[in-house]
Design an enzyme around this catalytic site. Structure first.
Site, short mmCIF file in Angstrom:
data_model
loop_
_atom_site.label_atom_id
_atom_site.label_comp_id
_atom_site.label_asym_id
_atom_site.label_seq_id
_atom_site.Cartn_x
_atom_site.Cartn_y
_atom_site.Cartn_z
N TYR A 1 0.84 -1.20 0.00
CA TYR A 1 0.00 0.00 0.00
C TYR A 1 0.87 1.25 0.00
CZ TYR A 1 -4.13 -2.88 1.04
OH TYR A 1 -5.15 -3.80 1.00
N LEU B 1 -17.72 -0.32 0.65
CA LEU B 1 -18.54 0.85 0.34
C LEU B 1 -18.71 1.06 -1.16
CD1 LEU B 1 -17.27 3.37 3.05
CD2 LEU B 1 -19.46 2.17 3.00
N ALA B 2 -18.19 0.12 -1.96
CA ALA B 2 -18.40 0.11 -3.41
C ALA B 2 -17.91 1.39 -4.09
CB ALA B 2 -19.88 -0.14 -3.74
N GLY C 1 -18.28 4.37 -3.56
CA GLY C 1 -19.26 5.45 -3.65
C GLY C 1 -20.30 5.27 -4.74
#
Length: 318
Positions: free
Chosen positions: A57, A228-229, A231
């Site tokens: 990351y 949360l896809a 947004g």
């Protein structure tokens, strides 16, 4: 108020992929540390105590800025669970990205993560992606060594199916405790796989059938990344089915006096597999919007849950 049929709801985790500045070679700075502190503070405030990392990351900068926070607040380490992942090699110059779960690589990557995180132990280590060239016996030997040295407490996997988990577990005395998969109201192949059986759509699905059942039967906690896809149902909807699902989501949120983000996470948590959502946004306000998914059981009944699924699906069930 609806009755929760899930007796023990899985608590969300905070995903730290958005911390640490850019994905480029630039070092992180004071502003990146402050942004990480705000995001982590928001997660802690709503009751999240497990923080999910990976060595790749932000090219390691996500772990490094979290290590800065631990150094600033010596009491923080005792309040949180640290989870990280290894196994992916990012592209480097002319070399394309690949996977590497050779035992010696796993050992080295863990040492590097420990240094960046400024801690002497990782609570949970996940194998990030399956490596086709990896020898399961070699992996198991490396994991056993890490545990014996006191460097890692528990182990799990990410993006793996039932057969891959079973093969590794057969060689490992320590139990696998987690499998992290992309799961959301948008990314539904894990759900569709079970209902498309014996239909023409089954071949195109691709999700390894039986993975959720294997995890449930063996006590492996399922973690949902991308929960949360991105947004898609809370402001960024583009397709007719996304707009239809957003409308249902908004109506349910208003009726239950919670945020749409909470209802999105409840939709995952309501599943009997006890899915633990990973909240990946770095926006403190959006993290705060997930508060009720941490502090309350999912208040979605059978019909409400199906209403969201069918709206997002955009077509009837087979």
């Amino acid at each position: 108020m609806t009755t929760n049929t899930n007796a023990s709801t899985a608590r969300p985790l905070y995903g730290c992929m958005g911390l640490g500045g850019t994905w480029g070679p630039e070092p992180y700075g004071a502003a990146d540390i402050e942004a990480a502190e705000a995001a982590v503070g928001a997660a802690l405030e709503i009751g999240i105590t497990t923080f999910d990392h990976a060595d790749i990351y932000r090219h390691g900068k996500s772990e490094a800025v979290f290590g800065e926070l631990l150094a600033r607040d010596p009491g923080l380490r005792g309040r949180v669970t640290l989870q990280t992942k290894c196994g992916i090699r990012l592209p480097d110059g002319d070399r394309p990205g690949s996977y590497d779960l050779r035992g010696k690589t796993v050992l080295r990557r863990v040492e590097e993560s420990l240094t960046r995180l400024r801690t002497d132990v990782i609570d949970v280590l996940l194998l990030h992606r399956p490596d086709p060239l990896a020898d399961p016996d070699d992996i198991a030997e490396a994991l056993t060594s890490l545990h014996a040295q006191g460097l890692v407490r528990r182990f799990g996997v990410s993006n793996m199916g039932a057969a891959q988990m079973a093969s590794l577990q057969a060689r490992l005395e320590l139990p696998l405790v987690a499998n992290q998969l992309e799961m959301s109201l948008h990314k539904r192949d894990w759900l569709e796989a079970g209902v498309l059986l014996n239909t023409p759509g089954a071949a195109a699905n691709g999700f390894p059938l039986g993975t959720l059942e294997h995890c449930r039967d063996h006590g492996i906690r399922i973690q949902a990344w991308g929960a949360l896809a991105q947004g898609r149902f809370t402001g960024r909807q583009q397709t007719p089915s996304e707009r239809a699902a957003a409308a249902v989501l908004g109506e349910l949120a208003e009726r239950k006096q919670v945020t749409p983000e909470t209802v999105l996470l409840w939709w995952l948590q309501r599943h009997p597999a006890r899915i633990a959502p990973v909240i990946g946004t770095s926006d403190p306000g959006r993290i705060q919007a997930c508060r009720q998914a941490v502090g309350r059981p999912p208040e979605l009944d059978h019909e409400e849950w199906y209403a969201l699924w069918l709206a997002a699906r955009g077509e009837p069930l087979p």
